[in-house]
Design an enzyme around this catalytic site. Structure first.
Site, PDB file in Angstrom:
ATOM      1  N   HIS A 108       1.486  -8.727   3.023  1.00 46.04           N
ATOM      2  CA  HIS A 108       1.815  -8.991   4.419  1.00 46.04           C
ATOM      3  C   HIS A 108       1.404  -7.829   5.320  1.00 46.04           C
ATOM      4  CE1 HIS A 108       5.697  -6.950   3.284  1.00 46.04           C
ATOM      5  NE2 HIS A 108       5.591  -6.466   4.506  1.00 46.04           N
ATOM      6  N   ASP A 139       2.851 -10.603  -3.103  1.00 51.86           N
ATOM      7  CA  ASP A 139       2.891  -9.699  -1.951  1.00 51.86           C
ATOM      8  C   ASP A 139       2.239  -8.352  -2.266  1.00 51.86           C
ATOM      9  OD1 ASP A 139       3.381  -8.833   0.559  1.00 51.86           O
ATOM     10  OD2 ASP A 139       5.557  -8.684   0.364  1.00 51.86           O
ATOM     11  N   SER A 222       8.715   0.701   5.571  1.00 51.27           N
ATOM     12  CA  SER A 222       8.623   1.093   4.165  1.00 51.27           C
ATOM     13  C   SER A 222       7.889   0.069   3.324  1.00 51.27           C
ATOM     14  CB  SER A 222      10.025   1.327   3.592  1.00 51.27           C
ATOM     15  OG  SER A 222      10.792   0.146   3.668  1.00 51.27           O
TER      16      SER A 222
END
Length: 979
Positions: A108, A139, A222
């Protein structure tokens, strides 16, 4: 990026239609900080250590090694694509191959669409990166940089070891938490078999993989951080967390490790899938779904450390498993190998793309075997989009289809703007089925249909929203190919990291020739025969539709609908509020009797009385359009009138009204985004609630003579508009010019605003009794004085006005100034003689008027994602001095201007220390600046606060473009400077 279980990627609370009342528990870590903070200096960004669990020397040594491989990623998704919106953000990544310059981060972050960005190492060296891989489902993704660009840091890499992720393992999350340069958060792995978190609909979601869980309290920025153990091995990848607890979710690095090895060996990263979403369910739940006790005993014996099995959660229609696997089936084996984890499913499918494999599963206690062909996951992951008429489209992706259990096919609107803006609230989630009654099942069919549509044509479109495929919508859209000239195909290039653009059609087909059309007005029924003429006034109203393609002059609305009054039916002139026609850069459509529409053209904009004149071709309208009779007598307080107007529902309403007051006033300014507003107004106020529900109307006598226009005045906020009357005598000179088919090209005006004072205020500030008596003797209504309320900043060519704030105006050219109407002589005079009171002293001034010919915006520049123009009059009204005529009126959400901190409503004074007083000098400087180079800008804010920033150009995605309006033809001409 925090997603809070919501469907919008920029952090706004925008839920999918099917989940309006459902509170989501998971979020995906924000890869940008919650505020638009810039990176702090190194002295302020020392590592933040969380040592709640351990402070051993070994951890200290490990962290020192790890931080050299961790980078802060500053990036932009430069176009909306698939589930992602265009945005600028920041995240974390880490080097996994120092020789090849490979960085691992989240999918993402890399995004499925166009990406630009750079990374900052721990020693504050920054290098550009390009995306080379993003996984279709999981991801993770890879960025690459040129190792030669890193000159002062010895590159180190982290090794990926998924086998070390075990319950009870102490870990550290090293990354760019909450936008800080470096934060180190501690935690202990508590689960290694969690299902992938759900981030909501119409956004990216991972699935068909286990996630690792720990309590580390990571926040925005993060995403992509390495999760390391005490030996410095990366055991997982930070991905998301919970909004209601300190729980964080980590992606196992087994599949990233396999993808990295393929890249290092130069092999394709094959990805297989059967379009089934599996969920790991505990044995007791499997039993309730029909998993037999014998099968459970066998599974527990084979996998003693497992607590459940994989169960089919969703089977996509028309996929490889459609009709073969059903929801609730419990997977036992694939090709003879017993299955207990997602990882092994991925391994088998990825190695057998295009082959048929045997799947064994239990359904309601029965064991079933099916041969299923493994599909190519990359084939159902879009890698191209088309941009046309201001909107972008891609083939429907597996990501979106999975959210709503749809077949992976169809034309998906990934950016519903321009001609395809179906909704003001939703720009995502639409599937277009037909355009101009022709099916468009995919991009290729859509391109061929769009090539055949002329510019300015109106065509029906059939579409649905993925959240409710039962509902079919039909909408007629206006094809705009003159403002939105681009018609291009973008294709992802994983070698260069760019998206390659191909122009599909240089110019749209010309607009079709217009033919005259008939329309019939229905008169307003009245029982009172004395109002027979009033009933016909509906023939003087036309609906005015406006399309504004950009944020020129800070006007807040792209589309608007209001009404205007035909002031000359012979020549085709309409008076309308500037609330609807704010500037020249717009398309106008005039609708007659809700039956036919013709194009309109803006021919006159009054500089301060809040009205515009638009022209249409009367030969195209075969209807009984009539112009009203105009009074030459100003209204007075207490006059009885008849009101005819159009309310919020665009329906005609009437009312008997009385003039309650006539006030001298100025519309309140918006200092955050200065824009056009009515000033120096002599406004008519009424004692009727009904009139305040109408944005447009007329005030007439019983015989139909028009006494005033009822207009809408845009207030200081977008939601606030004032409804007031404008006396017809205030515009009578313009109307007479139009009746002679003469369009006023130039008016002169005073460059100041005036406000009313009571006699008491005037007396206190020094107005002599002799002047007070003269005003009292000549007063016909309220006795008041006018005082200078604001003096506009002069243009570079003009001298400052001799007027000062607080001056009380007694007379102009020897005539008492009792109201705003007494300044009307300014329209034809180059200077006026003012008698004023200043600091209790009577003075005489020669006050020059300004020419309004070049006051309206006629030159716009798009540069690096910033929209530049000359400061419009609304800006000058609120300032005392203009720093530059290069005014930043707006910026895109994803360009270099946004990424490097340019703020709208400010001025560019220098580029690379060269002064740029106006747009022409600015263009002369920037056209010599090469692509991908840093530019130093000196800026001055609206509050006159100077600043200096650097910006890196990107002409591939953000070319320099100018638009200029031809003063004779009124046409806007586009020129590309850098591309």
């Amino acid at each position: 990026m925090k997603r809070n279980g919501e469907s919008h990627l920029n952090g706004e609370a925008k839920k999918s239609r099917t989940e309006q009342n459902q509170e989501q528990q998971d979020y995906q870590d924000e890869y940008y900080s919650s505020s638009d903070e810039e990176l702090l200096p190194s002295s302020q960004t020392s590592p933040v250590f969380d040592i709640a669990h351990s402070n051993s020397d070994k951890w200290q040594s490990t962290i020192r090694k790890v931080v050299n491989s961790v980078v802060s990623i500053q990036f932009s998704h430069v176009a909306a694509f698939d589930t992602e919106t265009a945005l600028v953000s920041e995240a974390t990544g880490f080097v996994v191959d120092a020789e090849r310059g490979l960085i691992l981060t989240n999918r993402h972050v890399v995004g499925p669409g166009p990406f630009t960005g750079y990374v900052v190492f721990d020693n504050h060296e920054s290098v550009d990166v390009k995306p080379i891989y993003r996984d279709p489902v999981h991801d993770f993704g890879f960025l690459q940089f040129d190792t030669k660009d890193v000159k002062y840091l010895k590159l180190t890499q982290l090794d990926l070891d998924p086998s070390l992720a075990k319950i009870g393992t102490e870990i550290r999350v090293v990354g760019n938490d909450n936008g800080e340069k470096l934060s180190i958060l501690a935690g202990i792995i508590s689960r290694i078999d969690r299902n992938a978190p759900d981030y909501g609909a119409l956004t990216y979601n991972d699935f068909n993989t286990e996630y690792i869980q720990a309590a580390a309290s990571a926040t925005g920025g993060s995403s992509g951080s390495p999760v390391v153990n005490e030996d410095g091995k990366c055991v997982a990848l930070q991905a998301g967390g919970s909004t209601e607890a300190s729980t964080d979710f980590f992606l196992p690095v087994s599949r990233p490790k396999r993808a990295l090895q393929c890249i290092q060996k130069g092999l394709p990263i094959t990805r297989g899938d059967i379009q089934v979403e599996w969920q790991l369910k505990p044995f007791d739940e499997c039993a309730r779904l029909g998993f037999t006790a014998e099968a459970e005993a066998e599974a527990r014996k084979m996998f003693p450390d497992k607590i459940g099995m994989l169960v089919a959660e969703l089977v996509l229609p028309e996929g490889p498993a459609d009709g073969l696997i059903k929801e609730g089936d419990t997977l036992i084996s694939i090709q003879g190998e017993y299955i207990s984890t997602f990882v092994r499913v991925d391994e088998i499918l990825d190695e057998n793309v295009g082959k048929e494999l045997e799947f064994v599963f239990q359904r309601s206690g029965r064991e079933i075997k099916q041969m299923i062909k493994i599909g190519n996951l990359h084939a159902i992951t879009p890698d191209r989009f088309v941009h046309v008429a201001g909107a972008s489209f891609n083939n429907l992706s597996y990501q979106v289809a999975r959210c709503y259990c749809l077949p992976v096919r169809g034309l998906y609107v990934c950016d519903g703007s321009g001609s395809f803006e179906f909704s003001n609230q939703d720009t995502l989630g639409f599937i277009v089925e037909t355009v101009d009654d022709k099916p468009v099942a995919n991009l290729d069919e859509f391109v061929e249909v769009m090539k055949q549509l002329p510019d300015c044509s109106r065509v029906p479109v059939v579409y649905r929203h993925v959240s409710d495929m039962h509902a079919e919508y039909v909408q007629t859209i206006y094809i705009d190919r003159h403002w939105y000239t681009s018609f291009k195909l973008a294709v992802r290039n994983d070698t260069t990291g760019l998206w390659d653009f191909t122009t599909l059609q240089k110019e749209a087909l010309p607009p079709a020739a217009l033919v005259p059309q008939n329309a019939k007005y229905v008169d307003i029924p009245f029982s009172d025969p004395s109002r027979a003429e009033c009933s016909k006034l509906v023939r003087s109203f036309v609906q005015v539709r406006t399309l504004c393609p950009s944020g020129v002059d800070s006007h807040p609305f792209k589309k608007d609908i209001g009404y205007g009054v035909v002031v000359d039916s012979t020549n085709g002139y309409v008076l309308v509020s500037r609330r609807y026609v704010p500037h020249y850069m717009c398309d106008i459509f005039v609708v007659f009797a809700e039956s036919i529409d013709v194009a309109g053209e803006v021919v006159f904009l009054h500089p301060h009385l809040n009205y515009a004149i638009i022209k249409y071709d009367p030969k195209l309208v075969l209807a009984d359009v009539q112009s009203p009779k105009f009074s030459e007598t100003p209204l007075k307080r207490g006059d009885d009138l008849f009101f005819i107007g159009y309310n919020y529902n665009l329906r005609v309403v009437t009312d008997d009204v009385k003039v309650s007051s006539i006030s001298s006033l100025n519309v309140t300014a918006n200092s955050i985004a200065p824009r056009y507003r009515g000033t120096n107004l002599e406004c008519i106020l009424l004692d009727s609630k009904l009139t305040h529900e109408c944005n447009t109307g007329v005030l007439v006598d019983n015989d139909g003579t028009l006494r005033a226009f009822w207009l809408s005045y845009l207030g200081e906020s977008n939601e606030l508009s004032f409804k007031m009357g404008l006396d017809v005598t205030d515009v009578l000179s313009i109307l007479k010019s139009l009746q002679a088919n003469h369009i006023p090209k130039s008016l002169r005006m005073l460059d100041a605003e005036f406000a009313s004072l009571t006699v008491l205020q005037g007396r206190t500030r020094g107005v002599p009794q002799t002047w007070i008596k003269r005003f009292e003797d000549e007063a016909q209504d309220l006795i008041k004085f006018l005082s200078v309320d604001r003096v506009s900043a002069p243009t570079f060519e003009a001298k400052p006005s001799p007027l000062k704030v607080g001056d009380i105006v007694l007379s102009v050219n020897g005539k008492l100034v009792k109201n705003m109407r007494d300044f009307a002589s300014m329209y034809d005079e180059t200077s006026l003689t003012f008698n004023i009171i200043r600091q209790k002293q009577e003075m005489t001034l020669e006050v020059p008027t300004i020419d309004t010919t070049s006051m309206e915006t006629s030159h716009v520049v798009s540069w690096s994602g910033a929209l530049l123009q000359k400061p419009h009059y609304g800006v000058r009204q609120l300032m005392t001095k203009i720093p530059s005529e290069v005014y930043i009126v707006d910026k895109s959400s994803c360009g270099p201007a946004h990424q490097y901190g340019i703020v709208p409503i400010s001025f560019i004074t220098h580029v690379n220390d060269q002064e740029t007083k106006d747009l022409d000098s600015f263009i002369q400087v920037v056209k010599l600046i090469p692509d991908k180079t840093y530019v130093k800008l000196r800026l001055v804010s609206f509050d006159n606060i100077p600043a200096a920033i650097s910006l890196k150009t990107d002409y591939h995605y953000f070319p320099t473009t100018t638009l200029k309006r031809d003063a004779v033809s009124g046409k806007w001409n586009t020129e590309k400077i850098n591309e």
